[in-house]
Design an enzyme around this catalytic site. Sequence first.
Site, PDB file in Angstrom:
ATOM      1  N   HIS A 116       0.873  -1.176   0.000  1.00 19.91           N
ATOM      2  CA  HIS A 116       0.000   0.000   0.000  1.00 19.91           C
ATOM      3  C   HIS A 116       0.911   1.227   0.000  1.00 19.91           C
ATOM      4  O   HIS A 116       2.005   1.192   0.571  1.00 19.91           O
ATOM      5  CB  HIS A 116      -0.852  -0.040   1.271  1.00 19.91           C
ATOM      6  CG  HIS A 116      -1.919   0.990   1.371  1.00 19.91           C
ATOM      7  ND1 HIS A 116      -1.650   2.302   1.674  1.00 19.91           N
ATOM      8  CD2 HIS A 116      -3.265   0.921   1.226  1.00 19.91           C
ATOM      9  CE1 HIS A 116      -2.794   2.984   1.713  1.00 19.91           C
ATOM     10  NE2 HIS A 116      -3.787   2.167   1.442  1.00 19.91           N
ATOM     11  N   ASP A 193       3.358  -3.693   8.047  1.00 24.86           N
ATOM     12  CA  ASP A 193       2.070  -3.017   7.915  1.00 24.86           C
ATOM     13  C   ASP A 193       0.974  -4.064   8.158  1.00 24.86           C
ATOM     14  O   ASP A 193       0.742  -4.934   7.328  1.00 24.86           O
ATOM     15  CB  ASP A 193       1.983  -2.432   6.496  1.00 24.86           C
ATOM     16  CG  ASP A 193       0.603  -1.905   6.144  1.00 24.86           C
ATOM     17  OD1 ASP A 193      -0.339  -2.100   6.932  1.00 24.86           O
ATOM     18  OD2 ASP A 193       0.469  -1.309   5.068  1.00 24.86           O
ATOM     19  N   GLN A 196      -4.265  -4.875   7.208  1.00 21.55           N
ATOM     20  CA  GLN A 196      -5.215  -5.884   6.723  1.00 21.55           C
ATOM     21  C   GLN A 196      -5.072  -7.203   7.459  1.00 21.55           C
ATOM     22  O   GLN A 196      -5.713  -8.196   7.074  1.00 21.55           O
ATOM     23  CB  GLN A 196      -5.017  -6.113   5.216  1.00 21.55           C
ATOM     24  CG  GLN A 196      -5.264  -4.898   4.367  1.00 21.55           C
ATOM     25  CD  GLN A 196      -6.734  -4.476   4.352  1.00 21.55           C
ATOM     26  OE1 GLN A 196      -7.633  -5.247   4.692  1.00 21.55           O
ATOM     27  NE2 GLN A 196      -6.990  -3.240   3.968  1.00 21.55           N
ATOM     28  N   LYS A 219     -10.720  -0.600  10.414  1.00 20.55           N
ATOM     29  CA  LYS A 219     -10.900  -1.792   9.583  1.00 20.55           C
ATOM     30  C   LYS A 219     -11.266  -3.005  10.428  1.00 20.55           C
ATOM     31  O   LYS A 219     -11.461  -4.098   9.917  1.00 20.55           O
ATOM     32  CB  LYS A 219      -9.615  -2.080   8.800  1.00 20.55           C
ATOM     33  CG  LYS A 219      -9.269  -0.992   7.783  1.00 20.55           C
ATOM     34  CD  LYS A 219      -7.966  -1.314   7.100  1.00 20.55           C
ATOM     35  CE  LYS A 219      -7.399  -0.145   6.338  1.00 20.55           C
ATOM     36  NZ  LYS A 219      -8.102   0.158   5.105  1.00 20.55           N
ATOM     37  N   CYS A 358      -4.669   2.089  -3.785  1.00 24.26           N
ATOM     38  CA  CYS A 358      -3.470   2.717  -3.181  1.00 24.26           C
ATOM     39  C   CYS A 358      -2.256   1.803  -3.309  1.00 24.26           C
ATOM     40  O   CYS A 358      -1.435   1.708  -2.388  1.00 24.26           O
ATOM     41  CB  CYS A 358      -3.696   3.081  -1.719  1.00 24.26           C
ATOM     42  SG  CYS A 358      -4.937   4.333  -1.496  1.00 24.26           S
TER      43      CYS A 358
HETATM   44  N1  PMP Z   1      -1.841  -0.392   4.590  1.00 21.30           N
HETATM   45  C1  PMP Z   1      -2.791  -1.203   4.092  1.00 21.30           C
HETATM   46  C2  PMP Z   1      -2.412  -2.594   3.677  1.00 21.30           C
HETATM   47  C3  PMP Z   1      -4.106  -0.743   3.999  1.00 21.30           C
HETATM   48  O1  PMP Z   1      -5.042  -1.550   3.501  1.00 21.30           O
HETATM   49  C4  PMP Z   1      -4.413   0.567   4.418  1.00 21.30           C
HETATM   50  C5  PMP Z   1      -5.826   1.097   4.307  1.00 21.30           C
HETATM   51  N2  PMP Z   1      -6.380   0.966   3.038  1.00 21.30           N
HETATM   52  C6  PMP Z   1      -3.391   1.349   4.930  1.00 21.30           C
HETATM   53  C7  PMP Z   1      -2.121   0.845   5.005  1.00 21.30           C
HETATM   54  C8  PMP Z   1      -3.659   2.749   5.405  1.00 21.30           C
HETATM   55  O2  PMP Z   1      -4.501   2.704   6.502  1.00 21.30           O
HETATM   56  P1  PMP Z   1      -5.174   4.050   7.070  1.00 21.30           P
HETATM   57  O3  PMP Z   1      -5.758   4.744   5.874  1.00 21.30           O
HETATM   58  O4  PMP Z   1      -6.197   3.556   8.018  1.00 21.30           O
HETATM   59  O5  PMP Z   1      -4.094   4.827   7.713  1.00 21.30           O
END
Ligand code: PMP
Length: 405
Positions: A116, A193, A196, A219, A358
Amino acid sequence: MSARRQDFPLLAATPGLHYLDSAATSQKPRVVLDAMRDYYERDNANPHRGAYDLSARATERYHAARERVARFVGVADADCLIFTRGTTEALNLVATAWGPANVGPGDEIVVTGLEHHANFVPWQQLALARGARFVVCPLTADHHVDLDAMRRLVGPRTRLVAFSHVSNALGTMNDVRTLAEIAHGVGALAVCDGAQAVPHLRVGFDGLGVDFYAFSGHKMCGPMGIGGLIGRRATLEAMSPYQFGGDMIEFVRDDHSTWNVLPHKFEAGTPNVGDAVGLAAACDYLDAIGMDAVLAHEQGLVRLATERLAGIEGLRVYGPPANQRSGVVSFTVSDIHPHDLATVLDQDGVCIRAGHHCAQPLMRRLGVSATARASFYVYSDEGDVDALVRSIERAKVLFGPAAVG
Ligand code: PMP
């Protein structure tokens, strides 16, 4: 309709809604909303500062929330859990507070091609700012991180290796322990990270071997605006704070200041008590289901969805087999643009995500500009899969020649 749907006011109120975008954010169970309301109605005050009982109660609620969330993510030392706004802020905290002091010209930062942007761009920018080399580890044909390539890519100049626990775009579950070992083998830090992963698996930070782990509350049935960074005590203590202000100081002189202990050193300003309370209630909710049951439920739906989707001509699913992924199915349907597909599905009450998720570097590696993504969670059921398949079939008819496989 699944009985669990009744726990979620938004879903209970809209029976025709098929919410298949939980990887973006989950719906919130009533118990979480109630816990937050209860905090604001009974115990709200600015914590840590007041000499009066109400402030002490707010402080206690915040402290208890940290202990609860720490237990959920498996970190015994709750002071090593820093509350942040979410994963993005947690990863930027490390890049900002640890990065410049530890990465210099000629050093290397290694990430994977699955990331991401939140676990890609902060490291890319750190490398650019410090004159370090930014290295992207390739993927295998079945969309896993190529561990052999990773072993070849890291070396004595590697200062940090960043990887996701579970990919948001494909659902791929990475071998975190092995990745951490590879990083540590060359003396680099391992940053994971977990955005997920925490909503779907029993994570167990203390047994994972990584140095930093980031996640988002929204999430995992919790509110937006709270998440966490977990780090090893020695590493966090060696780091300088990255934001300055109230709560994070020990003494402030005219010419210098000293810092509070963990976790406060990294939580400048008034903390987000209400959302922390909500996140703790989300942990209670998920633990009552059991994280093994959560994952099994999602993988069952992913298996069903991939079997049913395989029957649609021109539909291509990306990512590993159902038993090697969490509740995410990414796909394209012939030449129908994923955005057009999502618009048609929306008319049938089916909410999916379409785009690059993203993860533009990953999309480039897959050779597509976008995919459609359906993601499942505790409240999803077979009726959602039926609605998804029915609606895709309808889109194929609507788009006619563009939908020919
Ligand atoms: N890393 C991953 C794998 C994600 O799926 C997300 C959220 N889509 C993020 C980072 C960023 O998370 P947040 O927008 O809650 O900061």
